[in-house]
Design a protein around this motif. Structure first.
Motif, PDB file in Angstrom:
ATOM      1  N   THR A 135       5.950   0.617   5.199  1.00 57.13           N
ATOM      2  CA  THR A 135       6.260   0.837   3.641  1.00 57.13           C
ATOM      3  C   THR A 135       6.490  -0.699   3.366  1.00 57.13           C
ATOM      4  O   THR A 135       6.775  -0.839   2.015  1.00 57.13           O
ATOM      5  CB  THR A 135       7.636   1.567   3.403  1.00 57.13           C
ATOM      6  N   GLU A 136       6.365  -1.731   4.178  1.00 62.19           N
ATOM      7  CA  GLU A 136       6.522  -3.042   3.908  1.00 62.19           C
ATOM      8  C   GLU A 136       5.010  -3.828   3.560  1.00 62.19           C
ATOM      9  O   GLU A 136       4.007  -3.469   4.425  1.00 62.19           O
ATOM     10  CB  GLU A 136       7.047  -3.865   5.037  1.00 62.19           C
ATOM     11  N   GLN A 165      -0.960  -0.093   2.945  1.00 66.61           N
ATOM     12  CA  GLN A 165      -0.392  -1.061   2.362  1.00 66.61           C
ATOM     13  C   GLN A 165      -1.260  -2.010   1.650  1.00 66.61           C
ATOM     14  O   GLN A 165      -2.459  -2.507   2.430  1.00 66.61           O
ATOM     15  CB  GLN A 165       0.623  -1.885   3.255  1.00 66.61           C
ATOM     16  N   ASP A 302      -0.633   8.316  -8.334  1.00 60.91           N
ATOM     17  CA  ASP A 302       0.438   8.641  -9.196  1.00 60.91           C
ATOM     18  C   ASP A 302       0.548  10.157  -9.286  1.00 60.91           C
ATOM     19  O   ASP A 302       1.666  10.625  -8.875  1.00 60.91           O
ATOM     20  CB  ASP A 302       0.245   8.139 -10.540  1.00 60.91           C
ATOM     21  N   PRO A 318       3.765   2.714   1.182  1.00 61.39           N
ATOM     22  CA  PRO A 318       4.489   2.377   0.187  1.00 61.39           C
ATOM     23  C   PRO A 318       4.018   3.221  -0.851  1.00 61.39           C
ATOM     24  O   PRO A 318       3.086   3.834  -1.283  1.00 61.39           O
ATOM     25  CB  PRO A 318       3.800   1.054  -0.004  1.00 61.39           C
ATOM     26  N   ARG A 319       5.126   3.231  -1.992  1.00 59.67           N
ATOM     27  CA  ARG A 319       5.132   3.906  -3.288  1.00 59.67           C
ATOM     28  C   ARG A 319       4.739   3.087  -4.605  1.00 59.67           C
ATOM     29  O   ARG A 319       4.075   3.659  -5.350  1.00 59.67           O
ATOM     30  CB  ARG A 319       6.387   4.633  -3.649  1.00 59.67           C
ATOM     31  N   SER A 320       5.232   1.799  -4.553  1.00 61.20           N
ATOM     32  CA  SER A 320       4.867   0.923  -5.562  1.00 61.20           C
ATOM     33  C   SER A 320       3.397   0.727  -5.922  1.00 61.20           C
ATOM     34  O   SER A 320       2.322   0.582  -4.956  1.00 61.20           O
ATOM     35  CB  SER A 320       5.538  -0.593  -5.570  1.00 61.20           C
ATOM     36  N   ARG A 321       3.035   0.756  -7.163  1.00 58.49           N
ATOM     37  CA  ARG A 321       1.630   0.643  -7.518  1.00 58.49           C
ATOM     38  C   ARG A 321       0.947  -0.778  -7.150  1.00 58.49           C
ATOM     39  O   ARG A 321       0.106  -1.104  -6.706  1.00 58.49           O
ATOM     40  CB  ARG A 321       1.303   0.632  -8.943  1.00 58.49           C
ATOM     41  N   THR A 322       1.841  -1.674  -7.103  1.00 62.27           N
ATOM     42  CA  THR A 322       1.646  -3.078  -6.645  1.00 62.27           C
ATOM     43  C   THR A 322       1.349  -3.147  -4.952  1.00 62.27           C
ATOM     44  O   THR A 322       0.669  -4.290  -4.631  1.00 62.27           O
ATOM     45  CB  THR A 322       2.507  -4.321  -7.148  1.00 62.27           C
ATOM     46  N   GLU A 323       1.735  -2.025  -4.256  1.00 57.40           N
ATOM     47  CA  GLU A 323       1.576  -2.421  -2.954  1.00 57.40           C
ATOM     48  C   GLU A 323       0.950  -1.275  -2.124  1.00 57.40           C
ATOM     49  O   GLU A 323       0.770  -1.071  -1.110  1.00 57.40           O
ATOM     50  CB  GLU A 323       3.250  -2.312  -2.508  1.00 57.40           C
ATOM     51  N   ARG A 324       0.122  -0.365  -3.074  1.00 57.53           N
ATOM     52  CA  ARG A 324      -0.838   0.663  -2.392  1.00 57.53           C
ATOM     53  C   ARG A 324      -2.123   0.371  -3.514  1.00 57.53           C
ATOM     54  O   ARG A 324      -2.327  -0.245  -4.266  1.00 57.53           O
ATOM     55  CB  ARG A 324      -0.228   1.859  -2.612  1.00 57.53           C
TER      56      ARG A 324
END
Length: 392
Positions: A135-136, A165, A302, A318-324
């Motif tokens: 997730t990093e 990622q 999403d 990862p869940r964040s839009r900027t990280e996937r």
């Protein structure tokens, strides 16, 4: 419904969407009709006119120009290879590394990137792996503590194949520039899905194949080599890689200087049919726009994450839009779920953490809803079976 581009029109170019739920673009993308037409045209030319080679060679240069524009590079910075792995090996063997130098990588990144550098251990080059959780995402701070006076290269994937990622390559590029370190990036999973600007990313060398986001059959790779890195020497040469190839085809032992541009890393004949098809594929991608494709697959992600939360299924990456971006690994046991998906005409891939779902520009929100319905139905089937077992 996403309305970033004419999705219905795009889907019509991918007949596979009528036959199955295709969610495996991180493995390879299905062939689009314009790409098939380009390949058919090539075959007709070869069949009916025995190969108009001057026309085909001109198309090679057109493809080079198209790729350069796609990456904000110059045509002279683009070479054609067989695949990503060849490009990474070319990069590793071209670097001016000596015994005692070290290369930084992320532990668990694609093995073919790792092997390209691990092969240099026989020359005394050290490969150091930096640990990173699923997730990093990596950025400059990930690598900065591990850099010393003998660190010469950082090499990593832009988007990982196993958890999706999206690493901050631009931030790492700034670190490399400040430290005098080469940055070699595998963009196999990001090219054609994300906008890529080699100048903005700050990469020294970039490698990719064409059979995923670039929608072209396997057997062709792209290599970007930043202009001015003359110290990067090809490990092998052929006439095509020489600055002054002999017109009479007689080798000149006293004139073996390589070309100054990225062409010094090319070997012999090109994959002409794939290069013809690549231009057709890039035209299709440009019509949609890579920035639009990025937003489209993020919207699909999403929707998927929302469904997973409702279903109680964990996301490995990862869940964040900027990280996937387009790759999502579902924490579902492969042994139980791959067969179920296959039986229901769903194309996906087994991965380290479970089932990998990966979107392409042709996927729709309805595709995501269909996948969620199948997961929900399987959960119901499992619950009913467990209830029967308890009664028995």
């Amino acid at each position: 419904m996403t309305d970033i581009f004419d999705l219905a029109s795009l889907r019509s170019e991918f007949p596979v969407t009528k036959r199955m739920l295709y969610l495996d673009s991180a493995h390879q993308t299905p062939m689009a009709t314009p790409v098939r037409a380009a390949l058919a045209e090539f075959l007709v030319e070869g069949n009916e006119s025995a190969g108009p080679k001057p026309v085909w060679v001109r198309r090679v240069e057109t493809a080079r120009e198209n790729v350069a524009q796609f990456l904000n590079a110059s045509p002279g910075e683009i070479a054609f290879t067989k695949n990503t792995s060849e490009g990474l090996n070319i990069a590793a063997n071209a670097m001016p590394l000596i015994a005692g130098d070290n290369v930084l990588m992320i532990e668990g990144d694609h093995p073919n990137n790792a092997y390209a550098w691990l092969n240099l251990r026989s020359k005394g080059v050290e490969v150091r792996f930096v640990k990173l959780g699923d997730t990093e995402v990596a950025n400059a701070a990930t690598f900065a503590p591990h850099i010393d006076a003998r660190t010469k290269v950082i090499s990593l994937s832009h988007v990982t194949f196993h958890a999706g990622q999206r690493h901050d390559v631009a931030d790492i590029g700034k670190l490399c520039a400040s430290k005098g370190v080469y940055l070699v990036v595998d963009v196999m999973q990001s090219i054609g899905v994300l906008p890529l600007d080699v100048k903005q990313l700050g990469v020294s060398v970039l490698a990719a194949g064409v059979h995923k986001g670039l929608l072209t059959p396997q057997g062709l790779g792209i290599l970007y080599v930043k202009d001015g890195l003359d110290e990067l020497k090809p490990a092998y040469i052929a006439m095509s890689s020489l600055a002054n190839p002999p017109d009479d085809y007689i080798a000149r032992p006293d004139d073996m200087a390589p070309r100054k541009d990225a062409g010094r890393f090319e070997m012999g004949n090109y994959n002409l049919p794939d290069l013809h098809a690549l231009s057709a594929a890039i035209e299709l991608i440009n019509k949609a726009g890579t920035a639009n494709i990025e937003q489209h697959v993020l919207a699909l992600g999403d929707r998927l994450i929302s469904h997973l939360d409702e279903l109680g299924v964990k996301l490995v990456g990862p869940r964040s839009r900027t990280e996937r971006v387009h790759i999502y690994v579902l924490d579902l046991p492969v042994a139980e779920w791959m067969e179920y998906f296959t039986q229901n005409q769903v194309r996906a891939s087994p991965e380290r953490g479970g089932i990998r779902i990966s979107f392409g520009l042709f996927n729709s929100l309805e595709d995501v809803d269909r996948l969620a319905s199948l997961i929900k139905e399987r959960h119901k089937q499992t619950s009913r079976s467990q209830a029967v077992e308890q009664i028995d």
